[in-house]
Design a protein around this motif. Structure first.
Motif, PDB file in Angstrom:
ATOM      1  N   ARG A 243       0.835  -1.209   0.000  1.00 43.63           N
ATOM      2  CA  ARG A 243       0.000   0.000   0.000  1.00 43.63           C
ATOM      3  C   ARG A 243       0.866   1.255   0.000  1.00 43.63           C
ATOM      4  NH1 ARG A 243      -3.135  -3.238   3.600  1.00 43.63           N
ATOM      5  NH2 ARG A 243      -2.163  -2.238   5.417  1.00 43.63           N
ATOM      6  N   ALA A 244       1.957   1.209   0.770  1.00 42.78           N
ATOM      7  CA  ALA A 244       2.866   2.358   0.819  1.00 42.78           C
ATOM      8  C   ALA A 244       3.525   2.581  -0.543  1.00 42.78           C
ATOM      9  CB  ALA A 244       3.921   2.148   1.904  1.00 42.78           C
ATOM     10  N   CYS A 245       3.922   1.495  -1.211  1.00 42.68           N
ATOM     11  CA  CYS A 245       4.514   1.617  -2.541  1.00 42.68           C
ATOM     12  C   CYS A 245       3.490   2.145  -3.543  1.00 42.68           C
ATOM     13  CB  CYS A 245       5.056   0.269  -3.008  1.00 42.68           C
ATOM     14  SG  CYS A 245       6.579  -0.252  -2.158  1.00 42.68           S
ATOM     15  N   ALA A 246       2.232   1.710  -3.406  1.00 46.22           N
ATOM     16  CA  ALA A 246       1.181   2.191  -4.305  1.00 46.22           C
ATOM     17  C   ALA A 246       0.996   3.701  -4.155  1.00 46.22           C
ATOM     18  CB  ALA A 246      -0.124   1.459  -4.019  1.00 46.22           C
ATOM     19  N   ARG A 247       0.980   4.168  -2.909  1.00 45.47           N
ATOM     20  CA  ARG A 247       0.813   5.615  -2.680  1.00 45.47           C
ATOM     21  C   ARG A 247       1.995   6.404  -3.219  1.00 45.47           C
ATOM     22  NH1 ARG A 247      -2.000   3.918   2.091  1.00 45.47           N
ATOM     23  NH2 ARG A 247      -0.075   3.743   3.290  1.00 45.47           N
ATOM     24  N   ALA A 248       3.206   5.812  -3.115  1.00 46.96           N
ATOM     25  CA  ALA A 248       4.414   6.517  -3.559  1.00 46.96           C
ATOM     26  C   ALA A 248       4.709   6.301  -5.037  1.00 46.96           C
ATOM     27  CB  ALA A 248       5.610   6.071  -2.724  1.00 46.96           C
ATOM     28  N   GLY A 249       3.939   5.416  -5.701  1.00 48.36           N
ATOM     29  CA  GLY A 249       4.183   5.127  -7.112  1.00 48.36           C
ATOM     30  C   GLY A 249       5.474   4.379  -7.370  1.00 48.36           C
ATOM     31  N   LEU A 250       5.832   3.445  -6.458  1.00 44.75           N
ATOM     32  CA  LEU A 250       7.108   2.741  -6.560  1.00 44.75           C
ATOM     33  C   LEU A 250       6.926   1.306  -7.039  1.00 44.75           C
ATOM     34  CD1 LEU A 250       8.869   3.826  -3.233  1.00 44.75           C
ATOM     35  CD2 LEU A 250       9.245   4.706  -5.540  1.00 44.75           C
ATOM     36  N   PRO A 251       7.814   0.819  -7.911  1.00 49.82           N
ATOM     37  CA  PRO A 251       7.801  -0.602  -8.273  1.00 49.82           C
ATOM     38  C   PRO A 251       8.180  -1.455  -7.060  1.00 49.82           C
ATOM     39  CG  PRO A 251       9.146   0.676  -9.803  1.00 49.82           C
ATOM     40  CD  PRO A 251       8.852   1.567  -8.631  1.00 49.82           C
ATOM     41  N   LEU A 252       7.542  -2.613  -6.953  1.00 50.82           N
ATOM     42  CA  LEU A 252       7.791  -3.519  -5.828  1.00 50.82           C
ATOM     43  C   LEU A 252       7.966  -4.935  -6.336  1.00 50.82           C
ATOM     44  CD1 LEU A 252       7.807  -4.358  -2.782  1.00 50.82           C
ATOM     45  CD2 LEU A 252       5.299  -4.508  -2.951  1.00 50.82           C
ATOM     46  N   ILE A 253       9.038  -5.594  -5.857  1.00 55.08           N
ATOM     47  CA  ILE A 253       9.217  -7.032  -6.032  1.00 55.08           C
ATOM     48  C   ILE A 253       9.069  -7.673  -4.657  1.00 55.08           C
ATOM     49  CG2 ILE A 253      10.804  -8.898  -6.631  1.00 55.08           C
ATOM     50  CD1 ILE A 253      12.057  -7.074  -8.695  1.00 55.08           C
ATOM     51  N   HIS A 254       8.161  -8.609  -4.555  1.00 53.92           N
ATOM     52  CA  HIS A 254       7.909  -9.316  -3.295  1.00 53.92           C
ATOM     53  C   HIS A 254       8.353 -10.759  -3.456  1.00 53.92           C
ATOM     54  CE1 HIS A 254       5.933 -10.488   0.432  1.00 53.92           C
ATOM     55  NE2 HIS A 254       5.307 -11.450  -0.221  1.00 53.92           N
ATOM     56  N   VAL A 255       9.239 -11.241  -2.577  1.00 49.90           N
ATOM     57  CA  VAL A 255       9.796 -12.597  -2.695  1.00 49.90           C
ATOM     58  C   VAL A 255       8.905 -13.585  -1.950  1.00 49.90           C
ATOM     59  CG1 VAL A 255      11.806 -14.056  -2.291  1.00 49.90           C
ATOM     60  CG2 VAL A 255      12.122 -11.633  -2.879  1.00 49.90           C
ATOM     61  N   SER A 256       8.510 -14.648  -2.651  1.00 55.77           N
ATOM     62  CA  SER A 256       7.672 -15.684  -2.052  1.00 55.77           C
ATOM     63  C   SER A 256       8.345 -17.043  -2.205  1.00 55.77           C
ATOM     64  CB  SER A 256       6.269 -15.651  -2.658  1.00 55.77           C
ATOM     65  OG  SER A 256       5.380 -16.450  -1.896  1.00 55.77           O
ATOM     66  N   THR A 257       7.569 -18.113  -2.112  1.00 56.60           N
ATOM     67  CA  THR A 257       8.137 -19.436  -1.873  1.00 56.60           C
ATOM     68  C   THR A 257       7.394 -20.551  -2.603  1.00 56.60           C
ATOM     69  OG1 THR A 257       8.504 -21.071  -0.097  1.00 56.60           O
ATOM     70  CG2 THR A 257       6.680 -19.578   0.203  1.00 56.60           C
ATOM     71  N   ASP A 258       8.090 -21.656  -2.818  1.00 52.29           N
ATOM     72  CA  ASP A 258       7.466 -22.868  -3.351  1.00 52.29           C
ATOM     73  C   ASP A 258       6.486 -23.494  -2.368  1.00 52.29           C
ATOM     74  OD1 ASP A 258       9.252 -23.817  -1.454  1.00 52.29           O
ATOM     75  OD2 ASP A 258      10.545 -24.827  -2.889  1.00 52.29           O
ATOM     76  N   SER A 259       6.546 -23.105  -1.102  1.00 48.81           N
ATOM     77  CA  SER A 259       5.690 -23.700  -0.074  1.00 48.81           C
ATOM     78  C   SER A 259       4.227 -23.295  -0.189  1.00 48.81           C
ATOM     79  CB  SER A 259       6.201 -23.339   1.327  1.00 48.81           C
ATOM     80  OG  SER A 259       7.419 -23.997   1.600  1.00 48.81           O
ATOM     81  N   VAL A 260       3.884 -22.482  -1.181  1.00 48.82           N
ATOM     82  CA  VAL A 260       2.470 -22.170  -1.403  1.00 48.82           C
ATOM     83  C   VAL A 260       1.748 -23.341  -2.068  1.00 48.82           C
ATOM     84  CG1 VAL A 260       2.934 -19.699  -1.551  1.00 48.82           C
ATOM     85  CG2 VAL A 260       2.834 -21.052  -3.652  1.00 48.82           C
ATOM     86  N   PHE A 261       2.507 -24.350  -2.535  1.00 46.21           N
ATOM     87  CA  PHE A 261       1.910 -25.514  -3.199  1.00 46.21           C
ATOM     88  C   PHE A 261       1.903 -26.724  -2.276  1.00 46.21           C
ATOM     89  CE2 PHE A 261       3.689 -22.999  -6.792  1.00 46.21           C
ATOM     90  CZ  PHE A 261       2.479 -22.682  -7.409  1.00 46.21           C
ATOM     91  N   ASP A 262       0.989 -27.676  -2.558  1.00 48.42           N
ATOM     92  CA  ASP A 262       0.845 -28.845  -1.673  1.00 48.42           C
ATOM     93  C   ASP A 262       1.797 -29.983  -2.009  1.00 48.42           C
ATOM     94  OD1 ASP A 262      -0.294 -29.914  -3.976  1.00 48.42           O
ATOM     95  OD2 ASP A 262      -2.324 -30.083  -3.140  1.00 48.42           O
ATOM     96  N   GLY A 263       2.448 -29.928  -3.190  1.00 49.32           N
ATOM     97  CA  GLY A 263       3.412 -30.958  -3.545  1.00 49.32           C
ATOM     98  C   GLY A 263       2.816 -32.232  -4.101  1.00 49.32           C
TER      99      GLY A 263
END
Length: 299
Positions: free
Chosen positions: A87-107
């Motif tokens: 939300r802060a990046c949206a207000r400031a107009g900044l590009p954002l990369i958010h790092v996530s994980t393979d653990s979002v899947f059940d395998g």
């Protein structure tokens, strides 16, 4: 012309350290104790103070087993703080990369997971990271969420460093042989993320989801054998790896048996990370010293 400053959140983590090393003067890091992303208004204040050109969020609650007994903390950092940053990046107009994980899947799938596959996390950590992905993209649809896998390197805690500790003084070691993933070298991942951040600044990168992980697909037992063989060339005593099923090594958090990410999208965009054996060498050089010096000391 001065290069744009990229803000990296998660100062003490393995990936954040690699980003700082690779990015040099283009990188500013922020993390505890000076900055707590979970505090209300913290992200806005930091962005106002530093005025970066782009943000990479490498801050996360990553204690997979402990998350089972601390779900509130896991969701506070992995979902709520990530959403506040977006939300802060949206207000400031900044590009954002958010790092996530393979653990979002059940395998449970019998092929590598694509970005379009439906996430079904089987532990609290994975659920908190999936909730964070959704919250980030809801707050900032132009954000890029990059899922990765099994990060390792010489400058922090990883499976490599833990395995070396487990093997110390032991001639046999049981390691699960039915969990598969892509070990990912932190410096190589950092290079890829920095490339993506610069492309976002140039308007040349897409938003949404991307999988970015190492080239090699290995089981944990296969990975362990490769590590210990390379450690042996550095003077470490031999340890035999005995593969066992996950059912014989229960942990508080279930792990997906198939955590292999399909990285075809990243490859099509020229982002190819290397094979595990190659990336292991500089990791062990940092942790144990070079193979040549190990051989000399053992002679």
């Amino acid at each position: 012309m001065k290069a744009p400053v990229i803000l990296v959140l998660g100062r003490s983590g393995l990936l954040a350290r690699a980003l700082a090393d690779r990015g040099g003067g283009d990188i500013v890091t922020a993390g505890r104790p000076d900055f707590d992303i979970t505090q209300p208004g913290a992200s806005e204040r930091l962005l106002d103070q530093l005025r970066p050109a782009a943000v990479i969020n490498a801050a996360a609650y990553t204690a997979v087993d402990r998350a089972e007994s601390e779900p509130e903390l896991a969701f506070a950092l992995n979902r709520d703080a990530a959403a506040a940053l977006a939300r802060a990046c949206a207000r400031a107009g900044l590009p954002l990369i958010h790092v996530s994980t393979d653990s979002v899947f059940d395998g449970a799938q019998d092929r590598a997971y694509r970005e379009s596959d439906t996430p079904r996390p089987i532990n609290v950590y994975g659920a908190s990271k999936r909730a964070g992905e959704c919250a980030v993209l809801d707050a900032l649809p132009s954000a890029l969420v990059v899922r990765t896998s099994w990060i390792f390197g010489a400058s922090g805690d990883s499976f490599v460093s833990r395995l070396l500790g487990w093997a110390e003084g032991r001639d046999r070691l049981t390691i699960v042989g039915d969990q598969y993933g892509r070990p990912t070298y932190a410096p190589a991942l950092a290079e890829g993320l920095l490339t993506l951040a610069r492309r976002l600044l140039d308007g040349a990168a897409s938003s949404g989801l991307m999988h970015l992980a190492g080239e090699s697909v290995l089981s944990r037992a296969e990975q362990a054998r490769i590590i210990l063989e390379a450690a042996g060339r550095r003077g470490r005593a031999a340890t035999t790896v005995i593969p066992v099923p996950s059912s014989l090594r229960p942990t508080p958090a279930r792990r997906p048996l198939n955590a292999v990410l399909d990285c075809s999208l990243a490859l099509r965009q020229g982002l190819a990370l290397g094979p595990f054996r190659n990336d292991l060498e500089p990791t062990l050089d940092g942790l144990l010293g070079s193979a040549a010096s190990g051989a000399q000391s053992g002679a």
